[in-house]
Structure formats: C-alpha cells, structure tokens
Design a protein around this motif. Structure first.
Motif, PDB file in Angstrom:
ATOM      1  N   VAL A  68      42.215 -16.141  45.792  1.00  0.00           N
ATOM      2  CA  VAL A  68      43.521 -15.934  45.159  1.00  0.00           C
ATOM      3  C   VAL A  68      43.358 -16.204  43.665  1.00  0.00           C
ATOM      4  O   VAL A  68      42.848 -17.251  43.264  1.00  0.00           O
ATOM      5  N   TYR A  69      43.785 -15.219  42.868  1.00  0.00           N
ATOM      6  CA  TYR A  69      43.692 -15.332  41.412  1.00  0.00           C
ATOM      7  C   TYR A  69      45.084 -15.232  40.798  1.00  0.00           C
ATOM      8  O   TYR A  69      45.966 -14.549  41.323  1.00  0.00           O
ATOM      9  N   LYS A  70      45.266 -15.900  39.659  1.00  0.00           N
ATOM     10  CA  LYS A  70      46.478 -15.751  38.864  1.00  0.00           C
ATOM     11  C   LYS A  70      46.100 -14.923  37.644  1.00  0.00           C
ATOM     12  O   LYS A  70      45.164 -15.271  36.926  1.00  0.00           O
ATOM     13  N   GLU A  71      46.825 -13.822  37.439  1.00  0.00           N
ATOM     14  CA  GLU A  71      46.525 -12.942  36.314  1.00  0.00           C
ATOM     15  C   GLU A  71      47.515 -13.218  35.186  1.00  0.00           C
ATOM     16  O   GLU A  71      48.716 -13.281  35.419  1.00  0.00           O
ATOM     17  N   SER A  72      47.008 -13.391  33.985  1.00  0.00           N
ATOM     18  CA  SER A  72      47.884 -13.596  32.833  1.00  0.00           C
ATOM     19  C   SER A  72      47.592 -12.515  31.788  1.00  0.00           C
ATOM     20  O   SER A  72      46.450 -12.156  31.562  1.00  0.00           O
ATOM     21  N   LYS A  73      48.687 -12.009  31.202  1.00  0.00           N
ATOM     22  CA  LYS A  73      48.575 -10.951  30.192  1.00  0.00           C
ATOM     23  C   LYS A  73      48.828 -11.546  28.815  1.00  0.00           C
ATOM     24  O   LYS A  73      49.725 -12.351  28.636  1.00  0.00           O
ATOM     25  N   HIS A  74      48.043 -11.091  27.850  1.00  0.00           N
ATOM     26  CA  HIS A  74      48.199 -11.516  26.466  1.00  0.00           C
ATOM     27  C   HIS A  74      48.306 -10.264  25.588  1.00  0.00           C
ATOM     28  O   HIS A  74      47.481  -9.358  25.701  1.00  0.00           O
ATOM     29  N   MET A  75      49.316 -10.215  24.732  1.00  0.00           N
ATOM     30  CA  MET A  75      49.509  -9.054  23.866  1.00  0.00           C
ATOM     31  C   MET A  75      48.492  -9.067  22.730  1.00  0.00           C
ATOM     32  O   MET A  75      48.385 -10.036  22.001  1.00  0.00           O
ATOM     33  N   LYS A  76      47.723  -7.978  22.635  1.00  0.00           N
ATOM     34  CA  LYS A  76      46.747  -7.846  21.552  1.00  0.00           C
ATOM     35  C   LYS A  76      47.362  -7.167  20.336  1.00  0.00           C
ATOM     36  O   LYS A  76      47.090  -7.541  19.204  1.00  0.00           O
ATOM     37  N   ALA A  77      48.181  -6.140  20.573  1.00  0.00           N
ATOM     38  CA  ALA A  77      48.826  -5.404  19.479  1.00  0.00           C
ATOM     39  C   ALA A  77      50.209  -4.960  19.953  1.00  0.00           C
ATOM     40  O   ALA A  77      50.359  -4.466  21.063  1.00  0.00           O
ATOM     41  N   ALA A  78      51.199  -5.144  19.122  1.00  0.00           N
ATOM     42  CA  ALA A  78      52.566  -4.754  19.463  1.00  0.00           C
ATOM     43  C   ALA A  78      52.716  -3.234  19.420  1.00  0.00           C
ATOM     44  O   ALA A  78      51.931  -2.534  18.770  1.00  0.00           O
ATOM     45  N   GLY A  79      53.714  -2.721  20.109  1.00  0.00           N
ATOM     46  CA  GLY A  79      53.993  -1.288  20.085  1.00  0.00           C
ATOM     47  C   GLY A  79      54.468  -0.861  18.705  1.00  0.00           C
ATOM     48  O   GLY A  79      55.121  -1.621  17.997  1.00  0.00           O
ATOM     49  N   HIS A  80      54.144   0.384  18.330  1.00  0.00           N
ATOM     50  CA  HIS A  80      54.508   0.870  16.996  1.00  0.00           C
ATOM     51  C   HIS A  80      54.530   2.397  16.994  1.00  0.00           C
ATOM     52  O   HIS A  80      54.060   3.035  17.930  1.00  0.00           O
ATOM     53  N   TYR A  81      55.093   2.956  15.945  1.00  0.00           N
ATOM     54  CA  TYR A  81      55.139   4.410  15.768  1.00  0.00           C
ATOM     55  C   TYR A  81      53.993   4.861  14.865  1.00  0.00           C
ATOM     56  O   TYR A  81      53.586   4.150  13.963  1.00  0.00           O
ATOM     57  N   VAL A  82      53.498   6.076  15.143  1.00  0.00           N
ATOM     58  CA  VAL A  82      52.438   6.674  14.346  1.00  0.00           C
ATOM     59  C   VAL A  82      52.872   8.091  13.994  1.00  0.00           C
ATOM     60  O   VAL A  82      53.484   8.787  14.801  1.00  0.00           O
ATOM     61  N   ALA A  83      52.562   8.534  12.782  1.00  0.00           N
ATOM     62  CA  ALA A  83      52.825   9.915  12.375  1.00  0.00           C
ATOM     63  C   ALA A  83      51.589  10.740  12.711  1.00  0.00           C
ATOM     64  O   ALA A  83      50.521  10.501  12.173  1.00  0.00           O
ATOM     65  N   ARG A  84      51.733  11.697  13.650  1.00  0.00           N
ATOM     66  CA  ARG A  84      50.624  12.526  14.080  1.00  0.00           C
ATOM     67  C   ARG A  84      50.872  13.957  13.622  1.00  0.00           C
ATOM     68  O   ARG A  84      51.943  14.502  13.815  1.00  0.00           O
ATOM     69  N   LYS A  85      49.851  14.576  13.029  1.00  0.00           N
ATOM     70  CA  LYS A  85      49.994  15.940  12.503  1.00  0.00           C
ATOM     71  C   LYS A  85      50.315  16.886  13.653  1.00  0.00           C
ATOM     72  O   LYS A  85      49.742  16.794  14.739  1.00  0.00           O
ATOM     73  N   ALA A  86      51.242  17.807  13.398  1.00  0.00           N
ATOM     74  CA  ALA A  86      51.717  18.737  14.426  1.00  0.00           C
ATOM     75  C   ALA A  86      51.919  20.115  13.793  1.00  0.00           C
ATOM     76  O   ALA A  86      52.050  20.233  12.580  1.00  0.00           O
ATOM     77  N   PRO A  87      51.946  21.155  14.617  1.00  0.00           N
ATOM     78  CA  PRO A  87      52.221  22.493  14.071  1.00  0.00           C
ATOM     79  C   PRO A  87      53.674  22.588  13.589  1.00  0.00           C
ATOM     80  O   PRO A  87      54.568  22.012  14.189  1.00  0.00           O
ATOM     81  N   CYS A  88      53.887  23.291  12.517  1.00  0.00           N
ATOM     82  CA  CYS A  88      55.237  23.465  11.964  1.00  0.00           C
ATOM     83  C   CYS A  88      55.955  24.584  12.704  1.00  0.00           C
ATOM     84  O   CYS A  88      55.352  25.593  13.054  1.00  0.00           O
ATOM     85  N   HIS A  89      57.244  24.413  12.916  1.00  0.00           N
ATOM     86  CA  HIS A  89      58.044  25.412  13.637  1.00  0.00           C
ATOM     87  C   HIS A  89      58.795  26.284  12.675  1.00  0.00           C
ATOM     88  O   HIS A  89      59.277  25.938  11.696  1.00  0.00           O
TER      89      HIS A  89
END
Length: 89
Positions: A68-89
């Motif tokens: 039996v194991y206890k699993e613990s989570k640790h946040m490495k990096a918070a969620g964030h927005y990124v600007a990704r290049k996309a085709p223009c409409h």
C-alpha cells in the motif's frame, strides 16, 4: 452663418476621411492556448506486501496482501496561457 458651419463640417470630414480609410496589413495571427499545470508525484510506502495465514470457513487459507502506497502530488509549474502561431482567417 449656416453655410459657413456646413462648409466647416464638410471640410473637417473630407480631411479626416483618409485617416478612417487607412487599414493596416495583417502580419501574423496567434491563438490563446491554455497550458495546464504540471505536477510531479511521489509514492510513500505505507504497508509492505506480505502473506498471512487466516482461518476461513473451517480451513486455513494463505492470503497475499499487496503493498500500500500513499501518492502525493507537488505542483512544478502553474497553469498559464501561451500565444501559439495560427493561420489567419
């Protein structure tokens, strides 16, 4: 007086018209993409695997209990927005 006012309004609108008609050129387009948070997990041993003899229904039974194991989570990096290049409409 009305003619002077009308001529002034007409002159102002004709001088301002080129500024309203100018349009810029699209250079690049980007989409706003959400990148979820990154987590690392670690396991801590609570109870080691073992076997036991138990008395059940009138007979001796050998039973295996898994670890039996206890699993613990640790946040490495918070969620964030990124600007990704996309085709223009």
């Amino acid at each position: 007086m009305k003619k002077v006012l009308a001529v002034a309004i007409l002159a102002a609108s004709t001088l301002a018209a080129p500024a309203f008609a100018w349009e810029g050129k699209v250079v690049a387009c980007y989409d706003k993409i959400w990148v979820p948070a990154k987590y690392s997990t670690s396991k801590t041993l609570i109870m080691a695997a073992h076997t036991e003899w138990e008395y059940r229904n009138g007979q001796m039974v050998k039973i295996h209990y898994p670890a039996v194991y206890k699993e613990s989570k640790h946040m490495k990096a918070a969620g964030h927005y990124v600007a990704r290049k996309a085709p223009c409409h």
